[in-house]
Each structure stands twice: as structure tokens, then as C-alpha cells.
Design a protein around this motif. Structure first.
Motif, mmCIF file in Angstrom:
data_model
loop_
_atom_site.group_PDB
_atom_site.id
_atom_site.type_symbol
_atom_site.label_atom_id
_atom_site.label_comp_id
_atom_site.label_asym_id
_atom_site.label_seq_id
_atom_site.Cartn_x
_atom_site.Cartn_y
_atom_site.Cartn_z
ATOM 1 N N PHE A 1 0.832 -1.199 0.000
ATOM 2 C CA PHE A 1 0.000 0.000 0.000
ATOM 3 C C PHE A 1 0.870 1.254 0.000
ATOM 4 C CE2 PHE A 1 -1.842 3.455 2.510
ATOM 5 C CZ PHE A 1 -2.958 3.756 1.742
ATOM 6 N N TYR A 2 1.895 1.275 0.847
ATOM 7 C CA TYR A 2 2.753 2.457 0.929
ATOM 8 C C TYR A 2 3.615 2.612 -0.330
ATOM 9 C CZ TYR A 2 1.468 2.621 5.854
ATOM 10 O OH TYR A 2 0.763 2.698 7.020
ATOM 11 N N GLU A 3 4.103 1.501 -0.868
ATOM 12 C CA GLU A 3 4.979 1.566 -2.034
ATOM 13 C C GLU A 3 4.208 1.881 -3.309
ATOM 14 O OE1 GLU A 3 8.659 -1.442 -0.967
ATOM 15 O OE2 GLU A 3 7.000 -2.218 -2.144
ATOM 16 N N ASN A 4 2.960 1.453 -3.363
ATOM 17 C CA ASN A 4 2.213 1.529 -4.615
ATOM 18 C C ASN A 4 0.931 2.337 -4.479
ATOM 19 O OD1 ASN A 4 0.580 1.020 -6.880
ATOM 20 N ND2 ASN A 4 1.423 -1.016 -7.194
ATOM 21 N N ALA A 5 -0.078 1.776 -3.824
ATOM 22 C CA ALA A 5 -1.422 2.348 -3.864
ATOM 23 C C ALA A 5 -1.484 3.770 -3.307
ATOM 24 C CB ALA A 5 -2.394 1.435 -3.111
ATOM 25 N N LEU A 6 -0.775 4.045 -2.227
ATOM 26 C CA LEU A 6 -0.831 5.365 -1.611
ATOM 27 C C LEU A 6 -0.496 6.460 -2.615
ATOM 28 C CD1 LEU A 6 -1.097 7.232 0.865
ATOM 29 C CD2 LEU A 6 1.324 6.752 1.357
ATOM 30 N N PHE A 7 0.491 6.198 -3.459
ATOM 31 C CA PHE A 7 0.921 7.197 -4.429
ATOM 32 C C PHE A 7 0.180 7.055 -5.756
ATOM 33 C CE2 PHE A 7 4.301 7.148 -1.339
ATOM 34 C CZ PHE A 7 4.652 8.478 -1.242
ATOM 35 N N THR A 8 0.198 5.858 -6.352
ATOM 36 C CA THR A 8 -0.316 5.713 -7.711
ATOM 37 C C THR A 8 -1.835 5.680 -7.783
ATOM 38 O OG1 THR A 8 -0.218 3.277 -7.663
ATOM 39 C CG2 THR A 8 1.780 4.461 -8.336
ATOM 40 N N GLN A 9 -2.503 5.276 -6.694
ATOM 41 C CA GLN A 9 -3.963 5.189 -6.724
ATOM 42 C C GLN A 9 -4.657 6.305 -5.935
ATOM 43 O OE1 GLN A 9 -5.507 1.214 -5.914
ATOM 44 N NE2 GLN A 9 -3.619 0.293 -6.646
ATOM 45 N N ILE A 10 -3.917 6.999 -5.063
ATOM 46 C CA ILE A 10 -4.540 8.033 -4.238
ATOM 47 C C ILE A 10 -3.929 9.410 -4.517
ATOM 48 C CG2 ILE A 10 -5.008 8.796 -1.878
ATOM 49 C CD1 ILE A 10 -4.999 5.836 -1.046
ATOM 50 N N LEU A 11 -2.648 9.587 -4.212
ATOM 51 C CA LEU A 11 -2.035 10.903 -4.352
ATOM 52 C C LEU A 11 -1.983 11.362 -5.803
ATOM 53 C CD1 LEU A 11 -0.534 13.341 -3.144
ATOM 54 C CD2 LEU A 11 1.594 12.066 -3.484
ATOM 55 N N PHE A 12 -1.457 10.536 -6.710
ATOM 56 C CA PHE A 12 -1.288 10.976 -8.085
ATOM 57 C C PHE A 12 -2.622 11.336 -8.736
ATOM 58 C CE2 PHE A 12 3.017 8.590 -8.832
ATOM 59 C CZ PHE A 12 3.604 9.385 -7.870
ATOM 60 N N PRO A 13 -3.684 10.502 -8.630
ATOM 61 C CA PRO A 13 -4.969 10.904 -9.204
ATOM 62 C C PRO A 13 -5.527 12.182 -8.566
ATOM 63 C CG PRO A 13 -4.945 8.539 -8.820
ATOM 64 C CD PRO A 13 -3.723 9.091 -8.154
ATOM 65 N N ALA A 14 -5.305 12.339 -7.247
ATOM 66 C CA ALA A 14 -5.789 13.553 -6.591
ATOM 67 C C ALA A 14 -5.095 14.789 -7.139
ATOM 68 C CB ALA A 14 -5.571 13.446 -5.082
#
Length: 287
Positions: A52-65
Motif C-alpha cells: 500500500f505504501y509503495e504503490n497504492a498510496l501514491f499511484t492510486q490516491i495521491l497521483f490521481p488527486a
């Protein structure tokens, strides 16, 4: 030179792509990404959380935001004065921002056949660079680039072949971690001739995540220098690995994870994650 970067859909790969693209503006990049490293087998809970920290937090949450916010002013209204590319004040680019700057990016499942091989062939690379790519390259893919494939492995070779070398090094109490720049010449796992090795001191006060990110910058600088030598038509020296020193590590099992945690080692430092996230935020963005 036309360069295809093979990487993974995660924050470490994004940081690597930023460093490479910024340092080599005279070259034409395309990017092919895997969505994860390894298979789809169920992983221990600690590794799922780490993912989650390596992938989803950035690519699925922060970057789309960030993509949603970049064209909106503080009052929530569309700001027509903001260009479609990411704000120039942001020191780091998301993958979408790289696309908007003309870099062709695709997610592939198999690089050695089908759509993945077609994408690689269509990019017509003179050189392939690999950082954290989640699949083993075999002969069909290896035959595509004119100048071969350079991989930045996340461990000190030949002792730490395989997956999550930083984890295993910390678990074993190694004084050094690091990365290795090597050629990929066949389908062997991390077996290619070594261009350079880049050790750093293991900081046991840091989390696994922070130590893992720390190993890459020096190796990426070496990769950048190697690209420049190849572009200039110079020879890139490399030495074969000492097979008698080779070790191979797989995904950590629950027993190894438990021992890691019993030693008091942390997986992530949340304050450092926040600092990293802010490096993507243009001035004035309110999340």
C-alpha cells in the motif's frame, strides 16, 4: 537515443524515472510498467501493508488527486490559466504528468510475448533500462534493443540476487546495503555481467522503506553515465559475476517477517512518507 525504461507501478520506480528523464533530456524515453513484482499469490499481511505504501498510496490516491486538483483554483473553480501539464514548480512528476509531456507509458503483463512484446518492439529502443521491473526478460525481449539491456538491481551482487535484498540485508545485520548496475544477457535472475556496484551504509534507525529508497540514487547516476557512454559510442566495461559468492532470496515468509519486527525494525516512517508526498505537490495545491 531512443530509450525504453522498464519499471514497476510504484513510488520507487517513479522516483527513478524522474531522475533518469531529468538527467537525460536529449534522449527519447518510453516507459513500460508491470503492476507488481512477483506473482499473484497471497502475501503476509505486513507485505500487503507495505505494498500500500509503495504503490497504492501514491499511484492510486495521491497521483490521481493531484491530477484532479491541478486545473482547479483554491475556490474549487476551474482555473483556465493553468496549463494541462503539471505545474512547473513541482519538483517531481507523476506518471500522468510524464505522459502529458510526451512520454509514451503503458502497463504490460508479459514482456516476452503478446501485447507486451509488441509494445516493446513498437518503441524501437536503441537501449533498454530496467529498474524494479516485475518480470524476467527472455530472449524475444532481449533481442529487441540494439545496445542491450541494463538493469539496476536493488541489492549487492552476486550475494543478494532475487527479491527485497534490503529486507534480507537488514535481517542479517549487514553493515551495507546497495544496488548493482549490470547487463541482462539471458533469462537468469540477476546473473548478468556487472558494470558497477554501489554500497551505502545501512541505517538501522531508518525504516525498511527509507533504506530501500536510499539505495537507488547512486546507482541511477551510474546508469545515467552508462547511457552517455553508450550514446557516445564508447565501450561499457563489465565483469562476470563470481558464482561461488552467489546467493538468492525470495519473498519473505511470515517467520522472517516476525523476526524482522522482533528486532525492532520499522517498515515505514509516516513523517517521511508525508515529506515525500509533498515533493509532488505544486505550490498552492490544497488536498
Amino acid at each position: 537515443m531512443r530509450i525504453t525504461l522498464l519499471c514497476n507501478l510504484d513510488i520507487a520506480s517513479n522516483l527513478a524515472a524522474n531522475q533518469l528523464i531529468n538527467a537525460l533530456p536529449e534522449h527519447q524515453f518510453s516507459i513500460l510498467m508491470t503492476s507488481q513484482v512477483g506473482g499473484n499469490n497471497k502475501r503476509p499481511d505486513a507485505l500487503e501493508a507495505l505494498s500500500f505504501y509503495e504503490n497504492a498510496l501514491f499511484t492510486q490516491i495521491l497521483f490521481p488527486a493531484l491530477e484532479c486538483n491541478k486545473g482547479t483554483n483554491k475556490q474549487g473553480h476551474l482555473d483556465s490559466s493553468i496549463e494541462s501539464s503539471q505545474n512547473k514548480d513541482a519538483p517531481l512528476l507523476t506518471f500522468d504528468a510524464m505522459k502529458q509531456r510526451g512520454i509514451d507509458i503503458h502497463i504490460v503483463s508479459n514482456i516476452n510475448e503478446g501485447n507486451g512484446l509488441e509494445r516493446l518492439t513498437a518503441s524501437n529502443p536503441e537501449l533498454v533500462l530496467s529498474v524494479r521491473f516485475g518480470r524476467i526478460l527472455k530472449e524475444p525481449a532481449l533481442n529487441v534493443p540494439q545496445n542491450g539491456v541494463l538493469n539496476l538491481h536493488s541489492g549487492l551482487l552476486p550475494q543478494y540476487r532475487g527479491i527485497m535484498a534490503t529486507f534480507w540485508s537488514m535481517l542479517k545485520g549487514e553493515p551495507q546495503i546497495g544496488c548493482t548496475l549490470h547487463r541482462i544477457q539471458d533469462a537468469g535472475i540477476d546473473t548478468g555481467d556487472i558494470v558497477s556496484i554501489h554500497p551505502i551504509v545501512t541505517d538501522y534507525d531508518k525504516s525498511y522503506f527509507d533504506n530501500m529508497l536510499a539505495i537507488y540514487p547512486q546507482g541511477l547516476e551510474a546508469m545515467i553515465d552508462a547511457v552517455k557512454r553508450i550514446a557516445d559510442g564508447k565501450q561499457l566495461d563489465a565483469l562476470s559475476q563470481d558464482m561461488s559468492q552467489a546467493g538468492y532470496f525470495t519473498m519473505p515468509d511470515q517467520a522472517s517477517i516476525t523476526l524482522f519486527e522482533q528486532k525492532g525494525y520499522r517498515w515505514v516512517n509516516h513523517d517521511k512518507l508525508i515529506m515525500l508526498a509533498k515533493r509532488f505537490m505544486p505550490n498552492g495545491v490544497v488536498m
